[in-house]
Design an enzyme around this catalytic site. Structure first.
Site, mmCIF file in Angstrom:
data_model
loop_
_atom_site.group_PDB
_atom_site.id
_atom_site.type_symbol
_atom_site.label_atom_id
_atom_site.label_comp_id
_atom_site.label_asym_id
_atom_site.label_seq_id
_atom_site.Cartn_x
_atom_site.Cartn_y
_atom_site.Cartn_z
ATOM 1 N N GLY A 15 3.952 -11.685 4.234
ATOM 2 C CA GLY A 15 4.070 -10.475 3.437
ATOM 3 C C GLY A 15 4.310 -9.274 4.333
ATOM 4 N N GLY A 18 2.404 -10.086 7.748
ATOM 5 C CA GLY A 18 2.903 -11.295 8.394
ATOM 6 C C GLY A 18 4.337 -11.173 8.851
ATOM 7 N N GLY A 189 3.510 4.256 -3.275
ATOM 8 C CA GLY A 189 3.189 2.972 -2.650
ATOM 9 C C GLY A 189 1.883 2.950 -1.894
ATOM 10 C CE LYS A 207 -10.312 -1.947 5.181
ATOM 11 N NZ LYS A 207 -9.342 -0.871 4.845
#
Length: 434
Positions: A15, A18, A189, A207
């Protein structure tokens, strides 16, 4: 450089992250080989669909839909960037058991079941690195894991989700409401079509669990982290923060505290007001920053892009080069450090401050009654101001530090008082000392 046999790298997922890992491995192959001391050869890329559109062109012979076969084929290094719990967990475990070291960006898995992964890596004598799991390109995992390992970290305070920071920054700069700011973030986005993981704090909580585990050498899972999102933050909250010289940020806060039976860990994620003079207040748009406090080094701040394909891939490649150097030297890096096994304090025992906006009747004695409510629960008032008159009368109270349970009980008390029409806003205040 002395010629060495190449280390074979398998990438799970192609994606946004990657595909950039594949691109950098290919375009920077010569430089990476010089830095690592050994060539890094792309052995295969596992994907869900062979015909899916991709940001980079991957040779057809490298693509496979059989991820298990790829990670058990004798590869040396595995990069996991598919996310989620399964099949990522099973694939990482299979890779380690097959003798491969692993680089992962999977914050959710590490926060839920990191112990299993670290134990498998220890048993296999292999590396498990995860710089890309927190704050994208910002180097924060390695400083906590290695650079500050000789120090005592007492606090980690961070903006670790770019989507929520963009939304809150837009609300502060333009006066927009939450829904409008979210819509703009989605158009650009910065936010997913389903933004729940971001705006409800799940991403930041994962996190925070990783950061707390590293900072305090104890196992902290996402379930241990108190979590609140930003969907209830209003334009009025943001204006009220501005009136007191502050901004609203979604913060991940991990602290070393004195508990009833010795030192304990506090880990929480929630929106909070911080003064504009605080370094984190200047973190704009979708950027991330992590503020670390330690006894010897003092205060440190790490800042940069917290997400995105290329920035996150940068962190992945850094881990790959480090692990490749370990392979060349016949060594491995540090594993999990959880020797302290400190308890995690419940949110009610956490020390914090509150900003409370209260719609009240405009009559004599109201302030005294409100102050009495705070005092009955052991909460001291730092500042109070009245806004408006008559039906628009409102008190804005900022407390001194007290336990969250005391503050919650105070708010519940206020909501039952006859003189209180409504408690319109409750938000924690951070970033100031008393």
């Amino acid at each position: 450089m002395q010629t060495k046999d190449a280390l074979r790298v398998a990438v799970l997922g192609c994606g946004s992250v990657g595909s950039q890992v594949v691109r950098l491995l290919t375009e920077q192959a010569d430089d990476l080989a010089m830095r690592a001391g050994v060539p890094l050869e792309l052995a295969g890329v596992a994907v869900r669909r062979l015909d899916a559109p991709r940001d980079v062109e991957v040779p057809a012979h490298l693509l496979t839909t059989d991820a298990t076969a790829l990670v058990t084929s004798g590869v040396d290094l595995v990069v996991e960037v598919i996310g989620g719990i399964e099949p990522a967990r099973s694939l990482i475990l299979a890779a380690l058991e097959s003798g491969a070291s692993v680089v992962t960006a999977n914050k959710a898995l590490l926060a839920e079941d990191g112990a299993t992964l670290f134990e498998a890596a220890e048993k296999a004598g292999r590396d498990l690195y995860y710089e890309a799991a927190v704050a994208g390109a910002i180097p924060i995992i390695r400083p906590l894991r290695e650079s500050l390992v000789g120090d005592t970290v007492t606090r980690v305070l961070g903006i670790v989700n770019g989507t929520t920071n963009y939304i809150l920054d837009k609300m502060d700069s333009s006066g927009a409401g939450f829904a409008d700011a979210l819509g703009e973030a989605q158009e650009l986005g910065y936010a997913e079509a389903d933004p729940t993981a971001d705006v409800e704090g799940f991403d930041a909580a994962a996190k925070a669990a990783i950061l707390a585990s590293l900072a305090f050498h104890t196992r902290v899972t996402a379930a241990d982290v108190h979590r609140e999102g930003i969907s209830d933050v209003t334009a009025a909250d943001v204006r009220s923060a501005a009136d007191m010289g502050a901004v609203v940020k979604l913060l991940a806060i991990c602290e070393l505290r004195d508990g009833p039976d010795g030192q304990a860990v506090s880990a929480r994620v929630h929106p909070a007001m911080i003064p504009r003079s605080h370094p984190l207040a200047s973190v704009r748009e979708a950027y991330n920053a992590v503020f670390v406090e330690s006894r010897a080094a003092g205060r440190l701040m790490f800042y940069g892009p917290g997400a995105g394909g290329a920035p996150t891939a940068s962190a992945v490649l850094g881990d790959l080069v480090t692990i490749a150097r370990h392979h060349r030297a016949g060594t491995r890096g540090a594993g999990e450090s959880a020797y302290t096994a400190r308890p995690v304090l419940p949110m009610g025992e956490t020390l914090t401050r509150y900003h409370v906006a209260i719609d009240v009747e405009d009559r004599a004695g109201v302030l005294a009654l409100v102050a009495t409510a705070f005092a009955e629960h052991g909460v001291s008032i730092q500042t109070v101001r009245q806004e408006g008159r008559g039906a628009d009368a409102q008190l804005v109270v900022v407390s001194h530090r007290a336990t969250d349970a005391q503050l919650a009980a105070t708010v519940a008390h206020l909501q039952q008082m006859d003189i209180v029409r409504e408690v319109t806003s409750v938000m924690r205040v951070e970033g100031e000392t008393e």
